[in-house]
Write an enzyme that holds these catalytic residues in place. Sequence first.
Site, short mmCIF file in Angstrom:
data_model
loop_
_atom_site.label_atom_id
_atom_site.label_comp_id
_atom_site.label_asym_id
_atom_site.label_seq_id
_atom_site.Cartn_x
_atom_site.Cartn_y
_atom_site.Cartn_z
N CYS A 179 -3.43 -12.82 -5.57
CA CYS A 179 -3.13 -13.55 -4.33
C CYS A 179 -3.38 -15.05 -4.52
O CYS A 179 -3.53 -15.78 -3.55
CB CYS A 179 -3.94 -13.00 -3.17
SG CYS A 179 -5.71 -13.05 -3.46
N ASP A 189 -6.76 -5.35 -7.01
CA ASP A 189 -6.44 -6.32 -5.95
C ASP A 189 -7.61 -7.30 -5.80
O ASP A 189 -8.27 -7.34 -4.76
CB ASP A 189 -6.16 -5.58 -4.63
CG ASP A 189 -5.66 -6.51 -3.55
OD1 ASP A 189 -5.25 -7.64 -3.87
OD2 ASP A 189 -5.68 -6.10 -2.36
N ASP A 243 -15.98 -1.98 -4.70
CA ASP A 243 -15.98 -3.34 -4.16
C ASP A 243 -17.41 -3.88 -4.29
O ASP A 243 -18.36 -3.10 -4.35
CB ASP A 243 -15.57 -3.35 -2.67
CG ASP A 243 -15.07 -4.71 -2.22
OD1 ASP A 243 -13.85 -4.89 -2.10
OD2 ASP A 243 -15.91 -5.62 -2.00
N SER A 244 -17.55 -5.20 -4.35
CA SER A 244 -18.89 -5.77 -4.49
C SER A 244 -19.52 -6.07 -3.13
O SER A 244 -20.66 -6.52 -3.07
CB SER A 244 -18.84 -7.04 -5.33
OG SER A 244 -17.97 -7.96 -4.72
N ARG A 260 0.85 -1.21 0.00
CA ARG A 260 0.00 0.00 0.00
C ARG A 260 0.88 1.25 0.00
O ARG A 260 0.63 2.21 -0.72
CB ARG A 260 -0.92 -0.01 1.23
CG ARG A 260 -1.92 -1.14 1.20
CD ARG A 260 -2.90 -1.09 2.36
NE ARG A 260 -3.75 -2.26 2.31
CZ ARG A 260 -3.74 -3.25 3.21
NH1 ARG A 260 -2.99 -3.18 4.28
NH2 ARG A 260 -4.53 -4.30 3.05
N1 SAH Z 1 -7.45 -4.23 -1.56
C1 SAH Z 1 -7.91 -4.76 -0.28
C2 SAH Z 1 -8.12 -6.26 -0.25
C3 SAH Z 1 -9.00 -6.80 -1.35
S1 SAH Z 1 -9.66 -8.35 -0.99
C4 SAH Z 1 -6.94 -4.30 0.78
O1 SAH Z 1 -5.96 -3.61 0.50
O2 SAH Z 1 -7.15 -4.66 1.95
C5 SAH Z 1 -10.67 -8.62 -2.36
C6 SAH Z 1 -11.96 -7.84 -2.39
O3 SAH Z 1 -12.58 -8.07 -3.66
C7 SAH Z 1 -13.02 -8.22 -1.35
O4 SAH Z 1 -13.32 -7.11 -0.55
C8 SAH Z 1 -14.24 -8.62 -2.17
O5 SAH Z 1 -15.47 -8.16 -1.63
C9 SAH Z 1 -13.97 -7.96 -3.51
N2 SAH Z 1 -14.61 -8.57 -4.69
C10 SAH Z 1 -14.76 -9.88 -4.94
N3 SAH Z 1 -15.35 -10.06 -6.15
C11 SAH Z 1 -15.57 -8.84 -6.67
C12 SAH Z 1 -16.15 -8.36 -7.89
N4 SAH Z 1 -16.60 -9.20 -8.81
N5 SAH Z 1 -16.22 -7.04 -8.08
C13 SAH Z 1 -15.74 -6.18 -7.14
N6 SAH Z 1 -15.19 -6.56 -5.97
C14 SAH Z 1 -15.10 -7.87 -5.73
#
Ligand code: SAH
Length: 405
Positions: A349, A309, A260-261, A220
């Site tokens: 990841c 991410d 985010d979803s 980050r």
């Molecule tokens: N960037 C964050 C961690 C991301 S974890 C950090 O720095 O802490 C992955 C995220 O993707 C989750 O919050 C999940 O809700 C979201 N996600 C999963 N599928 C998705 C989609 N189709 N569209 C948008 N977000 C999604």
Amino acid sequence: MSQGVIQSSVRQIILKQTKKRGFDGHHPWILEHSIHEPGSTPAVGQVVDLVREDGKFVGRGLYNANSRIRVRIYTWDQTEQVNDGLFLRRLDRAIEHRTKMSTGEPGESMRLVFSEADQLSGLVVDKYSEHIVVQLTSAALMAYVPSIADRLYELYRPISISLQIDERTAKSEGMEPQLKCLLGSAPIEPIEIIENGLRWHVDLNAGQKTGYYLDQRENRLAAVRWIPDHANVLDVCTYIGGFALTIAKNRPNASIMAIDSSEKALLTAREHAELNGVQERVKFINADFFDYLSAQVDAGVRYDAIVLDPPRLASSRDNLQRALAAYHRLNFLAMRLLQPGGTLVTCSCSGRVSRQEFRDMLKGVATRVRREVQIIEDRGAASDHPSCLSCPETDYLKCIIARVL
Ligand code: SAH
């Protein structure tokens, strides 16, 4: 039996001749198809010796008939016993390493134990300020949890130590999912941690992973370095605001769109924006990434920097190709949205996707969009999540920071 004596009474599990080569590299997972099924099934957690067909010792570990990973090897040394003493020595060594990197600041959070990378396959321990979460991904380790918790208490005197076994792991290991307090009193409300100088409220009862993505901590901050002030930034899969808020805090003139979803994650993300005084410059939107990015491409929007991410898209080797296609599509849309020279922070990841496969995927996207991708940093998880050479899956987090020319 004392240390240094060969454990002769240990039950033997025979490795198939054809699989022998794979274990020269000391990968600690012995899968079901690699061994001859034993006549009678050892109990879950029983100490077993893995031997070759000619009887030669290979390694010693714990058996679990309910798991695809039949044996997790904890030592390749025939004179070393697998018992509480071994696990506590490994725990102490893992913590010694984390102590070196600790700043001792209040609210500090870090991973104290990272499974195979600390030669403790199936055990993850995270410290969130003054609370400790023990996460098991191996049912065979259950018997050692009390002594591990006692040692953690002795070392840190935390307010609480809880045990977490998530549903997916529980199913694959043949155990019950759990979230229970082992020592002290577990927090009911989210607790405050400090990361990169920002305040975060982490819900240890309902969060993803053990509550928060500690592995992205250094990434980050690294991302900030390549994002100019006044930048127009898009943070895709923001969860509780990780990248978005770190960028907002360090780039006071940047404006950030974060998607985010999960509405629940976004509610917390909005709270975090206020907690850190950046709510005016970060907008959170509940959307699916493919839908949102496609719509933005159609609308002709451009960004100076984009963070991708996504969650783990490849959960097994079987869906690797599908996952790579999804990474391709996501990165393709992002590159189309970037200004010339814009910064792309792109993560995966999925342990199943190798670093090389991830880079090859990006190369395919670059060719397709006819842009040069200049890699500035090829990063992994934070240094409290080390990776080890014997178990490439520990190098699960890829975070490439690139300029898309
Ligand atoms: N960037 C964050 C961690 C991301 S974890 C950090 O720095 O802490 C992955 C995220 O993707 C989750 O919050 C999940 O809700 C979201 N996600 C999963 N599928 C998705 C989609 N189709 N569209 C948008 N977000 C999604």
